[in-house]
Design an enzyme around this catalytic site. Sequence first.
Site, PDB file in Angstrom:
ATOM      1  N   HIS A 105       0.893  -1.539   0.216  1.00 58.67           N
ATOM      2  CA  HIS A 105      -0.070   0.026  -0.055  1.00 58.67           C
ATOM      3  C   HIS A 105       0.986   1.393  -0.228  1.00 58.67           C
ATOM      4  O   HIS A 105       0.305   1.685  -0.490  1.00 58.67           O
ATOM      5  CB  HIS A 105      -0.923   0.050   1.355  1.00 58.67           C
ATOM      6  CG  HIS A 105      -0.625   0.066   2.658  1.00 58.67           C
ATOM      7  ND1 HIS A 105      -0.112  -1.184   3.991  1.00 58.67           N
ATOM      8  CD2 HIS A 105      -0.301   1.527   3.131  1.00 58.67           C
ATOM      9  CE1 HIS A 105       0.527  -0.447   4.671  1.00 58.67           C
ATOM     10  NE2 HIS A 105       0.192   0.895   4.275  1.00 58.67           N
ATOM     11  N   ASP A 136       0.489  -7.498   1.739  1.00 52.99           N
ATOM     12  CA  ASP A 136       0.111  -6.473   1.326  1.00 52.99           C
ATOM     13  C   ASP A 136       1.909  -5.968   1.588  1.00 52.99           C
ATOM     14  O   ASP A 136       2.282  -5.277   2.486  1.00 52.99           O
ATOM     15  CB  ASP A 136      -0.416  -5.346   2.709  1.00 52.99           C
ATOM     16  CG  ASP A 136       0.150  -4.190   2.742  1.00 52.99           C
ATOM     17  OD1 ASP A 136       0.150  -3.648   1.484  1.00 52.99           O
ATOM     18  OD2 ASP A 136      -0.324  -3.345   3.505  1.00 52.99           O
ATOM     19  N   GLY A 211       3.339   6.973   6.993  1.00 50.74           N
ATOM     20  CA  GLY A 211       5.414   7.598   6.855  1.00 50.74           C
ATOM     21  C   GLY A 211       6.128   5.988   7.578  1.00 50.74           C
ATOM     22  O   GLY A 211       7.279   5.925   6.869  1.00 50.74           O
ATOM     23  N   ASN A 212       4.961   5.424   8.560  1.00 46.55           N
ATOM     24  CA  ASN A 212       6.090   4.458   9.422  1.00 46.55           C
ATOM     25  C   ASN A 212       5.837   2.993   8.472  1.00 46.55           C
ATOM     26  O   ASN A 212       6.452   2.315   8.873  1.00 46.55           O
ATOM     27  CB  ASN A 212       5.545   4.301  10.601  1.00 46.55           C
ATOM     28  CG  ASN A 212       6.171   4.715  11.199  1.00 46.55           C
ATOM     29  OD1 ASN A 212       5.566   5.813  12.750  1.00 46.55           O
ATOM     30  ND2 ASN A 212       7.736   4.842  11.672  1.00 46.55           N
ATOM     31  N   SER A 213       4.923   3.071   7.772  1.00 49.87           N
ATOM     32  CA  SER A 213       4.276   2.322   6.892  1.00 49.87           C
ATOM     33  C   SER A 213       6.152   1.433   6.392  1.00 49.87           C
ATOM     34  O   SER A 213       6.271   2.120   5.553  1.00 49.87           O
ATOM     35  CB  SER A 213       3.011   1.847   6.120  1.00 49.87           C
ATOM     36  OG  SER A 213       1.975   1.825   6.426  1.00 49.87           O
ATOM     37  N   GLY A 266      17.031 -28.129  -5.055  1.00 46.97           N
ATOM     38  CA  GLY A 266      17.068 -28.826  -4.483  1.00 46.97           C
ATOM     39  C   GLY A 266      17.030 -29.429  -2.816  1.00 46.97           C
ATOM     40  O   GLY A 266      16.886 -30.565  -2.402  1.00 46.97           O
TER      41      GLY A 266
END
Length: 550
Positions: A105, A136, A211-213, A266
Amino acid sequence: MKYLTQWLQYAKRSSVACIALALCCAMPTRAALSNEQPERWSRSPRSHFVDVVNETSQSVVSIQGEKQYEIGKRSFGRDAQYDVFNGMGTGVVVDERGYIITNYHVVKGLLKLEVITSDGERYRDVEIVRNDVDTDLALLKIKPKRPLKKIRMGRAERIMPAEDVYALGNPFGYKCSVSRGIVSAVDRPLEVNENLSYDRVIQTDAAINPGNSGGPLVNIDGEMIGLNAAVREEAENIAFAIPIDVVANVAESMIRQSVAKMTHHGLKFRVVDSDDPDYPASANGEDVLVVESVDPRSPAATAGVQPGDVVLRSNGYALHTSLDFTCSLIGLGLSDVASLEVERRGQALDASLAFSNLADRESSMVASAPRVVSTEDDSSKYQESKVSEAFAQEAKPQAADQERAVSYASQTVRSAKSNRSKTAQRVWDVFGMEVETVSKEEYRSRYPQLVEIMIGELECSPEGGVYVKAVDPNGIVANNDVKLQKGDLIFGLGVGASRDKQIGIKSVDELSYIASHLDKYVGESAGKAKIYLIRNNRPYFLDIDLSAAR
């Protein structure tokens, strides 16, 4: 003097007061009688967290851009009105070559995207490599002028309620802000909105604001234990972070699917504590990456890697998580080799993973047709079924005799071949691409080094394919997520995770058949599918949403 004499007489009654007075008088007197400078008060030692934050903040970036919002509806022949607002957020460096994880977001809908690193460098050439709407999360890529400092990652199982944590980010654009709190709860289910919910998140009372996101939630050891994602509106000291295991797994998946997709090795790993007595030699106080299992038919098995081995380094990269290992494979292709430094019961060993060195198999690894489980014995080995048999199962599911079904299907194929323009038109109408058949002989002549392919976890021997001659810019194979291009050669379609859901494509007829039965494949995979292709002599796969087909 009168008041001083009275005070001294009173002070004699208290030894404590006399001692205090003596100390107070002695200090200036000693300084006055000598040439020594008065002693300075010693500075209290800084909190351990100061060093932790200084180190961790070097892995945090600021993300800025512009978002367009509709402020007026279309009416009376007038166009809708829009305004542009500055968007902001935070990201975390997960690889020194410029790979950054953040919230989806944060970057969704951003125009003129810009990343600012901790040293103040600004990067406007920012690529959104991949995103995962369900969690998200988004993966960004910049081209840094110098290697970046990647974040140290913690372990989800170690997170405890009431432990001290720090949230780093750029709230309201205030760069490199730090807030302190505790873990209020773990494994908390959270429904953000009707389109986004989490099964489990970390709840914290550390201050998190717009703004911390996308920034890290850090423990006292400087390890990232979560990615700050959301706050509870109209509440105080309630914020949430995505746990580190979810972040690391999704980041690893996105890197593997985007830039390390053809290097199936593997190996399956587990992370072991540095104080584990079985793995003490090379831990150096950090967790170690231990091989949990090895696919017996994989390049890792051919290289001699065994369960229980500690993989210390890969291509020079120190390894502490499986994400580290995947990042060490970035940019490698089938012709490349990964050099491993391994420790086995205290002994140092070297191993080389050759991704094109496929182990011998009892039957060829074919992805050119659906696979069915054999009913002739109890071995449950996959056997290849002919494409004509797949046609028969769709066209005549009630047929009791398999030979009759195969005969019917063969007639269907011959009929389709007699009218190529119709099948090609169906492919164009559904997928939005013009294609032509590439035969098995032509394929092997064109791609002799790709007779056997290991891509992701798919092992296959393509028997031809379809060459992409043109792409409709409005079709589903030309959108921002898929980006199929002219010149690609498609050899398969995956409509599920299991091996029998990987469908080979050898001709335009087969692709047309898939187009005409699209509802079935959409139902099996909820619309999610993978297109397997070759581009610039290298195998790739691209995600596609079949439900968006026209």
